[in-house]
Design an enzyme around this catalytic site. Structure first.
Site, PDB file in Angstrom:
ATOM      1  N   SER A 107      35.647  43.496  36.341  1.00 30.86           N
ATOM      2  CA  SER A 107      35.727  44.915  35.968  1.00 30.86           C
ATOM      3  C   SER A 107      36.111  45.075  34.501  1.00 30.86           C
ATOM      4  O   SER A 107      36.767  44.216  33.909  1.00 30.86           O
ATOM      5  CB  SER A 107      36.756  45.652  36.826  1.00 30.86           C
ATOM      6  OG  SER A 107      36.424  45.591  38.187  1.00 30.86           O
TER       7      SER A 107
HETATM    8  N1  SAH Z   1      38.547  42.679  41.234  1.00 32.48           N
HETATM    9  C1  SAH Z   1      37.429  41.943  40.688  1.00 32.48           C
HETATM   10  C2  SAH Z   1      36.199  42.822  40.576  1.00 32.48           C
HETATM   11  C3  SAH Z   1      35.019  42.111  41.114  1.00 32.48           C
HETATM   12  S1  SAH Z   1      33.573  43.092  41.406  1.00 32.48           S
HETATM   13  C4  SAH Z   1      37.800  41.320  39.334  1.00 32.48           C
HETATM   14  O1  SAH Z   1      38.864  41.629  38.795  1.00 32.48           O
HETATM   15  O2  SAH Z   1      37.029  40.498  38.830  1.00 32.48           O
HETATM   16  C5  SAH Z   1      33.783  43.526  43.096  1.00 32.48           C
HETATM   17  C6  SAH Z   1      33.852  42.383  44.094  1.00 32.48           C
HETATM   18  O3  SAH Z   1      33.849  42.973  45.407  1.00 32.48           O
HETATM   19  C7  SAH Z   1      32.670  41.417  44.076  1.00 32.48           C
HETATM   20  O4  SAH Z   1      33.153  40.109  43.884  1.00 32.48           O
HETATM   21  C8  SAH Z   1      32.036  41.591  45.461  1.00 32.48           C
HETATM   22  O5  SAH Z   1      31.491  40.391  45.992  1.00 32.48           O
HETATM   23  C9  SAH Z   1      33.214  42.090  46.281  1.00 32.48           C
HETATM   24  N2  SAH Z   1      32.867  42.800  47.517  1.00 32.48           N
HETATM   25  C10 SAH Z   1      31.835  43.656  47.752  1.00 32.48           C
HETATM   26  N3  SAH Z   1      31.869  44.119  49.023  1.00 32.48           N
HETATM   27  C11 SAH Z   1      32.947  43.533  49.632  1.00 32.48           C
HETATM   28  C12 SAH Z   1      33.509  43.588  50.938  1.00 32.48           C
HETATM   29  N4  SAH Z   1      32.975  44.335  51.915  1.00 32.48           N
HETATM   30  N5  SAH Z   1      34.610  42.849  51.190  1.00 32.48           N
HETATM   31  C13 SAH Z   1      35.189  42.081  50.225  1.00 32.48           C
HETATM   32  N6  SAH Z   1      34.698  41.980  48.967  1.00 32.48           N
HETATM   33  C14 SAH Z   1      33.588  42.692  48.664  1.00 32.48           C
END
Ligand code: SAH
Length: 216
Positions: free
Chosen positions: A64
């Site tokens: 993010s």
């Molecule tokens: N908090 C992360 C942001 C990653 S983007 C950071 O700081 O890098 C969002 C993430 O949510 C992705 O890795 C994606 O695979 C995950 N995601 C999407 N749907 C999900 C679900 N139902 N359960 C768990 N993770 C999920």
């Protein structure tokens, strides 16, 4: 990779930029000033690590934007030793911010590769969380209730199971919407039956998807 004076200088500039954009929580700013974001990125993006932008982290996902991380963390209003559930571990950057804020962090990721990679990587940097491979829609009933819940992917609606796992008096921060942008929601659980919901502007997240075993 080294955390050089150059990296530290760029991080300081990023923190100044976040202050200008309205982030006031000193603990959140302090965490961003401390965490070597360049170490969370693939080598191709390392030189851009302290720009206020999202970047690819593999498996079609992104780390993010720093402003988004700071904004969600500020809204979450963490107190020391609170139990927090993060949905979407991704690179682990947000989880590192939460653990520097002295939270007890449980983080779920549905992409196995990212789960395995971050579970290895984050403790090496000194951040200890509970890493879970699973579906964020279901939350973690085994470890509930949580003081705070943060969703870091775009959810089409407020997941009921997560709300049920939030303590009365707890807060959930979630970007809600199924288009290209989501509206940031702060959901405060007033009682078992009553929530106070406020919205806090538009953001852009990768979508929150169902359990991988459902074929998504
Ligand atoms: N908090 C992360 C942001 C990653 S983007 C950071 O700081 O890098 C969002 C993430 O949510 C992705 O890795 C994606 O695979 C995950 N995601 C999407 N749907 C999900 C679900 N139902 N359960 C768990 N993770 C999920």
């Amino acid at each position: 990779m080294l955390d050089s004076f150059r990296h530290q200088g760029m991080r300081k500039q990023l923190v100044d930029h976040l202050k200008e954009k309205g982030i006031k929580d000193q603990n959140v700013l302090g965490a961003i000033n401390t965490i070597p974001r360049h170490q969370f990125l693939d080598t191709a993006f390392v030189n851009f690590a302290y720009q206020d932008k999202a970047f690819p982290i593999g498996s079609g996902q992104t780390i993010s934007q720093p402003f988004t991380v700071a904004f969600q963390s500020q809204l979450l209003d963490l107190k020391p030793n609170e139990k927090v559930l993060e949905v979407g571990t991704g690179s682990g950057y947000q989880a590192a911010v939460l653990s520097l804020l002295d939270a007890e962090v449980f983080t779920i990721e549905r992409q196995r590769d990212l789960f395995l990679k971050t579970k290895e990587f984050l403790p090496k940097l000194g951040y200890n969380c509970m890493f879970i491979y699973g579906d964020g829609y279901k939350g973690l009933p085994k470890f509930a209730p949580f003081d705070k819940i943060i969703i870091t992917c775009g959810a089409p609606f407020i997941p009921e199971d997560l709300l049920a796992q939030l303590k009365v008096g707890g807060k959930m921060v979630a970007p809600i919407g199924d288009g290209n942008t989501q509206l940031m929601h702060l959901i405060e659980k007033i009682s078992e039956k009553e929530n106070k919901i406020t919205t806090h502007g538009n953001f852009s997240f990768v979508p929150m998807l169902n359990d991988k075993s459902n074929g998504n």
